[in-house]
Write a protein that holds these residues in place. Structure first.
Motif, PDB file in Angstrom:
ATOM      1  N   LEU A 213       0.830  -1.201   0.000  1.00  0.00           N
ATOM      2  CA  LEU A 213       0.000   0.000   0.000  1.00  0.00           C
ATOM      3  C   LEU A 213       0.869   1.258   0.000  1.00  0.00           C
ATOM      4  CD1 LEU A 213      -2.914   1.129   0.164  1.00  0.00           C
ATOM      5  CD2 LEU A 213      -2.660   1.139   2.656  1.00  0.00           C
ATOM      6  N   CYS A 214       0.498   2.205  -0.865  1.00  0.00           N
ATOM      7  CA  CYS A 214       1.147   3.518  -0.898  1.00  0.00           C
ATOM      8  C   CYS A 214       0.091   4.562  -0.547  1.00  0.00           C
ATOM      9  CB  CYS A 214       1.732   3.793  -2.280  1.00  0.00           C
ATOM     10  SG  CYS A 214       2.507   5.427  -2.445  1.00  0.00           S
ATOM     11  N   GLU A 215       0.259   5.191   0.628  1.00  0.00           N
ATOM     12  CA  GLU A 215      -0.683   6.216   1.080  1.00  0.00           C
ATOM     13  C   GLU A 215      -0.035   7.586   0.916  1.00  0.00           C
ATOM     14  OE1 GLU A 215      -3.018   4.740   4.814  1.00  0.00           O
ATOM     15  OE2 GLU A 215      -0.941   3.983   4.946  1.00  0.00           O
ATOM     16  N   VAL A 216      -0.783   8.520   0.328  1.00  0.00           N
ATOM     17  CA  VAL A 216      -0.248   9.838   0.018  1.00  0.00           C
ATOM     18  C   VAL A 216      -1.212  10.909   0.511  1.00  0.00           C
ATOM     19  CG1 VAL A 216       0.545  11.378  -1.813  1.00  0.00           C
ATOM     20  CG2 VAL A 216       0.885   8.903  -2.044  1.00  0.00           C
ATOM     21  N   TRP A 217      -0.689  11.854   1.286  1.00  0.00           N
ATOM     22  CA  TRP A 217      -1.458  13.034   1.709  1.00  0.00           C
ATOM     23  C   TRP A 217      -0.829  14.230   1.019  1.00  0.00           C
ATOM     24  CZ3 TRP A 217      -0.259   8.881   4.604  1.00  0.00           C
ATOM     25  CH2 TRP A 217      -1.287   8.268   5.342  1.00  0.00           C
ATOM     26  N   VAL A 218      -1.604  14.946   0.205  1.00  0.00           N
ATOM     27  CA  VAL A 218      -0.975  15.953  -0.635  1.00  0.00           C
ATOM     28  C   VAL A 218      -1.974  17.020  -1.083  1.00  0.00           C
ATOM     29  CG1 VAL A 218      -1.358  14.544  -2.721  1.00  0.00           C
ATOM     30  CG2 VAL A 218       0.456  16.270  -2.710  1.00  0.00           C
ATOM     31  N   PRO A 219      -1.558  18.307  -1.091  1.00  0.00           N
ATOM     32  CA  PRO A 219      -2.368  19.338  -1.734  1.00  0.00           C
ATOM     33  C   PRO A 219      -2.173  19.218  -3.242  1.00  0.00           C
ATOM     34  CG  PRO A 219      -0.383  20.309  -0.795  1.00  0.00           C
ATOM     35  CD  PRO A 219      -0.354  18.863  -0.439  1.00  0.00           C
ATOM     36  N   ILE A 220      -3.215  18.913  -3.963  1.00  0.00           N
ATOM     37  CA  ILE A 220      -3.074  18.494  -5.360  1.00  0.00           C
ATOM     38  C   ILE A 220      -4.303  18.921  -6.149  1.00  0.00           C
ATOM     39  CG2 ILE A 220      -4.170  16.228  -5.057  1.00  0.00           C
ATOM     40  CD1 ILE A 220      -1.925  15.020  -6.744  1.00  0.00           C
ATOM     41  N   GLN A 221      -4.131  19.112  -7.447  1.00  0.00           N
ATOM     42  CA  GLN A 221      -5.249  19.482  -8.305  1.00  0.00           C
ATOM     43  C   GLN A 221      -5.707  18.339  -9.205  1.00  0.00           C
ATOM     44  OE1 GLN A 221      -3.242  23.628  -9.139  1.00  0.00           O
ATOM     45  NE2 GLN A 221      -5.260  23.661 -10.053  1.00  0.00           N
ATOM     46  N   SER A 222      -4.923  17.295  -9.325  1.00  0.00           N
ATOM     47  CA  SER A 222      -5.325  16.126 -10.115  1.00  0.00           C
ATOM     48  C   SER A 222      -4.957  14.865  -9.354  1.00  0.00           C
ATOM     49  CB  SER A 222      -4.642  16.127 -11.486  1.00  0.00           C
ATOM     50  OG  SER A 222      -4.980  14.942 -12.191  1.00  0.00           O
ATOM     51  N   VAL A 223      -5.947  14.305  -8.674  1.00  0.00           N
ATOM     52  CA  VAL A 223      -5.725  13.079  -7.902  1.00  0.00           C
ATOM     53  C   VAL A 223      -5.303  11.934  -8.822  1.00  0.00           C
ATOM     54  CG1 VAL A 223      -6.898  11.324  -6.526  1.00  0.00           C
ATOM     55  CG2 VAL A 223      -7.252  13.741  -6.019  1.00  0.00           C
ATOM     56  N   THR A 224      -5.907  11.870 -10.025  1.00  0.00           N
ATOM     57  CA  THR A 224      -5.590  10.783 -10.952  1.00  0.00           C
ATOM     58  C   THR A 224      -4.129  10.835 -11.379  1.00  0.00           C
ATOM     59  OG1 THR A 224      -7.856  10.830 -11.773  1.00  0.00           O
ATOM     60  CG2 THR A 224      -6.232   9.711 -13.129  1.00  0.00           C
ATOM     61  N   TRP A 225      -3.627  12.013 -11.744  1.00  0.00           N
ATOM     62  CA  TRP A 225      -2.221  12.121 -12.124  1.00  0.00           C
ATOM     63  C   TRP A 225      -1.317  11.807 -10.940  1.00  0.00           C
ATOM     64  CZ3 TRP A 225      -2.015  17.286 -15.414  1.00  0.00           C
ATOM     65  CH2 TRP A 225      -2.759  17.088 -16.590  1.00  0.00           C
ATOM     66  N   GLY A 226      -1.705  12.264  -9.754  1.00  0.00           N
ATOM     67  CA  GLY A 226      -0.912  11.973  -8.571  1.00  0.00           C
ATOM     68  C   GLY A 226      -0.828  10.485  -8.288  1.00  0.00           C
ATOM     69  N   ALA A 227      -1.957   9.798  -8.420  1.00  0.00           N
ATOM     70  CA  ALA A 227      -1.975   8.353  -8.182  1.00  0.00           C
ATOM     71  C   ALA A 227      -1.117   7.616  -9.206  1.00  0.00           C
ATOM     72  CB  ALA A 227      -3.413   7.836  -8.224  1.00  0.00           C
ATOM     73  N   PHE A 252      -3.432  27.389  -8.434  1.00  0.00           N
ATOM     74  CA  PHE A 252      -3.421  28.219  -9.646  1.00  0.00           C
ATOM     75  C   PHE A 252      -2.928  27.481 -10.880  1.00  0.00           C
ATOM     76  CE2 PHE A 252      -2.027  30.904  -5.950  1.00  0.00           C
ATOM     77  CZ  PHE A 252      -3.288  31.345  -5.613  1.00  0.00           C
ATOM     78  N   GLY A 253      -2.920  26.144 -10.837  1.00  0.00           N
ATOM     79  CA  GLY A 253      -2.436  25.342 -11.953  1.00  0.00           C
ATOM     80  C   GLY A 253      -1.144  24.610 -11.645  1.00  0.00           C
ATOM     81  N   ARG A 254      -0.332  25.131 -10.716  1.00  0.00           N
ATOM     82  CA  ARG A 254       0.957  24.491 -10.420  1.00  0.00           C
ATOM     83  C   ARG A 254       0.761  23.099  -9.838  1.00  0.00           C
ATOM     84  NH1 ARG A 254       4.510  21.634  -9.937  1.00  0.00           N
ATOM     85  NH2 ARG A 254       6.651  22.032  -9.240  1.00  0.00           N
ATOM     86  N   ARG A 255      -0.288  22.904  -9.056  1.00  0.00           N
ATOM     87  CA  ARG A 255      -0.469  21.606  -8.412  1.00  0.00           C
ATOM     88  C   ARG A 255      -1.160  20.591  -9.326  1.00  0.00           C
ATOM     89  NH1 ARG A 255       1.203  22.658  -3.065  1.00  0.00           N
ATOM     90  NH2 ARG A 255       0.643  24.743  -2.343  1.00  0.00           N
ATOM     91  N   LEU A 256      -1.334  20.954 -10.602  1.00  0.00           N
ATOM     92  CA  LEU A 256      -1.692  19.941 -11.594  1.00  0.00           C
ATOM     93  C   LEU A 256      -0.478  19.073 -11.905  1.00  0.00           C
ATOM     94  CD1 LEU A 256      -3.823  22.050 -14.077  1.00  0.00           C
ATOM     95  CD2 LEU A 256      -4.620  20.036 -12.850  1.00  0.00           C
TER      96      LEU A 256
END
Length: 573
Positions: A213-227, A252-256
């Motif tokens: 399991l990989c658990e991630v806590w993150v301020p993010i704009q695209s969960v799918t890309w992050g996963a 503002f787009g950076r967290r995409l």
């Protein structure tokens, strides 16, 4: 079907379907509803039946954000967690050649040093030790592909792009012939710099990794890309990745872009412990992905009566898509890059849109309103130049060119009425106007400015919006007020300085953002509309800059064509 009653005898309200004294939640019905065919043209609830749309309801997140209990990405804490900072190449596109971890390991609190993709991670007992250890590293870097790149060479590269060699993205009529036969030809060039997103909360990510399991806590704009990148970095399949998006202190787009997620997972994998990786402000500024710089070469043809007969816009700038995925942009075409140019709203019979893809080593990504941020400014400032050349009021010129049924025209007419255009100006003050459509919404902005001792002050801004039905009026106003400050900050002082192949700008002392004292009074008016609904977070940005610059010209007679504005009025006396 569940109750065996007619659908007409049921009503949907407050997240449930009701019949008499019985009710079923949407969740109770979801599985059965998923098996039904989706209606092709579902009826829209009449305005007088709406209970939520159009009402100012309190946001659930406000109390937590006010009292400090809201959990942002940087607030996460896990049992046994360590902290990481990363050393990254000073040049865009650089890499690690070799390094000595000993100086970092000598810093109290530093535990480990690991090489990860394109960087070096220092793991410590707390963030301060991680930063100090990172700064103590001895590193030899591999240069990036453009070690001599700077703002001047980027501007020169854009200027060297010729319109005759550009990709024709769109053309109507015969603009070349119309320009050749025009009574007056007006030409102008506008330039905009690279911009940083500079959110208050820098990039950070917290990871707990186990064998399955990989658990991630993150301020993010695209969960799918992050996963996706977490799966790649951890070596686990996507179904073994859990992303918990947190509150974000600006995006503002950076967290995409999810480079920081990949780094954190790689660090967790290397050290075998839960880890929180945090970038410093300098990391965030120098290792960002930036709003592209751009150069706009515009031409307009006018007949003997001042009517606009031709328009040509040649854009030279990097392609965000072309840098992220070069294979898909081999022909030099990028439809998104000419957003706001190709769909120019004015009825000009002969016009073309030309694009010269001009990629550099400086990484780019989307910033709020994306290419509309540059393209609308060039269009709307040039429109004012045309009005001045033709001796026509700038509002009248736009109204003459906008179709009668244009929703954008409706916002301009309403702004004219609300402002009382042309209004009497106080001594030393100027008024400006600009209008633009994007993201399904239509906006006109008017601004009042003054310039004294070479310093510009924006006193008042009026924004008239047609976004269709307004779901949350107070939220809409908040979005517009916020984006006015965001766009004004970019206009006045923000510029990413590129030097020796990398980003020199480091913090808010050399990348100044707007202060509270510089924020103007903002009035927001929404058109009462039942037309197709559009977005509201981005459309307020594009017309702000040109409205202010047009007002600067009205006040001073000076045309500002290269940003940022800071210092230019003083330079011109």
């Amino acid at each position: 079907d569940h109750w065996g009653v007619a659908a007409a005898d049921c009503r949907a309200e407050a997240g449930a379907v009701h019949h008499g004294n019985e009710s079923l939640s949407y969740g109770d019905l979801a599985t059965a509803a998923a098996a039904l065919e989706v209606p092709s043209d579902p009826p829209v609830k009449p305005r007088d039946k709406r209970t939520l749309i159009g009402r100012d309801l309190p946001r659930k997140d406000i109390p937590a954000k006010v009292d400090g209990s809201a959990d942002f990405g940087i607030d996460q804490r896990l049992d046994g967690m360590v902290y990481a900072a990363v050393a990254m190449p000073p040049m865009c596109g650089g890499d690690v050649k070799e390094f000595d971890p000993a100086p970092a390991l000598a810093v109290p609190g530093v535990r480990e040093v690991h090489r990860i993709d394109g960087a070096i991670a220092v793991v410590a007992d707390h963030t301060w030790a991680a930063f100090r250890g990172r700064d103590a590293l001895t590193v030899e870097w591999v240069d990036g592909p453009e070690p001599d790149l700077d703002n001047e060479s980027i501007s020169g590269m854009f200027a060297a792009k010729k319109a005759e060699d550009a990709v024709v993205m769109g053309s109507e009529g015969d603009p070349a012939d119309a320009l050749a036969n025009a009574d007056t030809v007006l030409e102008s060039v506008y330039e905009r710099p690279y911009l940083a997103h500079s959110p208050m909360e820098p990039m950070n990510c917290t990871v707990r990794l186990s064998a399955d399991l990989c658990e991630v806590w993150v301020p993010i704009q695209s969960v799918t890309w992050g996963a996706r990148v977490a799966a790649e970095a951890s070596g686990l399949p996507m179904e073994k990745v859990r992303i918990q998006p947190t509150y974000a202190g600006g995006g503002f787009g950076r967290r995409l872009m999810v480079d920081y997620v990949r780094q954190a997972v790689q660090v967790a994998r290397a050290c075998g412990k839960p880890v929180q990786m945090v970038w410093s402000r300098e990391d965030d500024m120098r290792q960002g992905m930036y709003r592209p710089a751009s150069r706009h070469e515009l031409k307009a043809g006018l007949d003997s009566e001042g009517a606009v007969t031709a328009w040509s816009h040649h854009l030279a700038c990097p392609s965000i898509g072309g840098q992220l995925n070069p294979v898909g942009y081999e022909e030099g075409r990028d439809e998104s890059a000419v957003d706001g140019i190709l769909n120019l709203p004015y009825g000009i019979p002969n016009r073309d849109t030309l694009y010269s893809m001009s990629n550099t080593a400086v990484p780019t990504c989307w910033l709020r309103s994306v290419y509309n941020t540059q393209n609308a400014l060039a269009n709307e400032c040039f429109m004012d130049e045309i009005a001045s050349e033709a001796g026509v009021d700038p509002v009248k010129l736009r109204l003459d060119l906008l179709p009668a049924d244009s929703r954008l025209r409706g916002t301009l007419e309403r702004a004219k009425m609300e402002w009382g255009w042309p209004a009497k100006r106080a001594d030393g003050r100027g008024h400006g106007v600009a209008c633009h459509s994007c993201f399904g919404s239509h906006v006109t902005t008017m601004a009042e400015v003054s310039a004294e001792d070479g310093t510009m002050t924006v006193h008042r801004v009026l924004v008239v919006v047609d976004c269709g039905p307004v779901v949350h009026p107070d939220g809409m106003v908040n979005q517009i007020e916020g984006v006015v400050g965001f766009a004004l900050s970019h206009l006045v002082g923000e510029e990413v300085v590129v030097e020796n192949g990398g980003v020199k700008s480091a913090n808010f002392d050399d990348y100044p953002i707007l202060s509270y004292a510089q924020m103007p009074e903002v009035e927001v008016v929404a058109i009462d509309s039942e037309e197709e609904i559009g977005g509201i977070g981005e459309p307020g940005y594009p017309p702000l800059g040109p409205a202010v610059l047009n007002a600067v010209f009205d006040a001073t007679g000076v045309r500002i064509k290269k940003l940022p504005l800071a210092g230019q009025l003083a330079d011109q006396g």
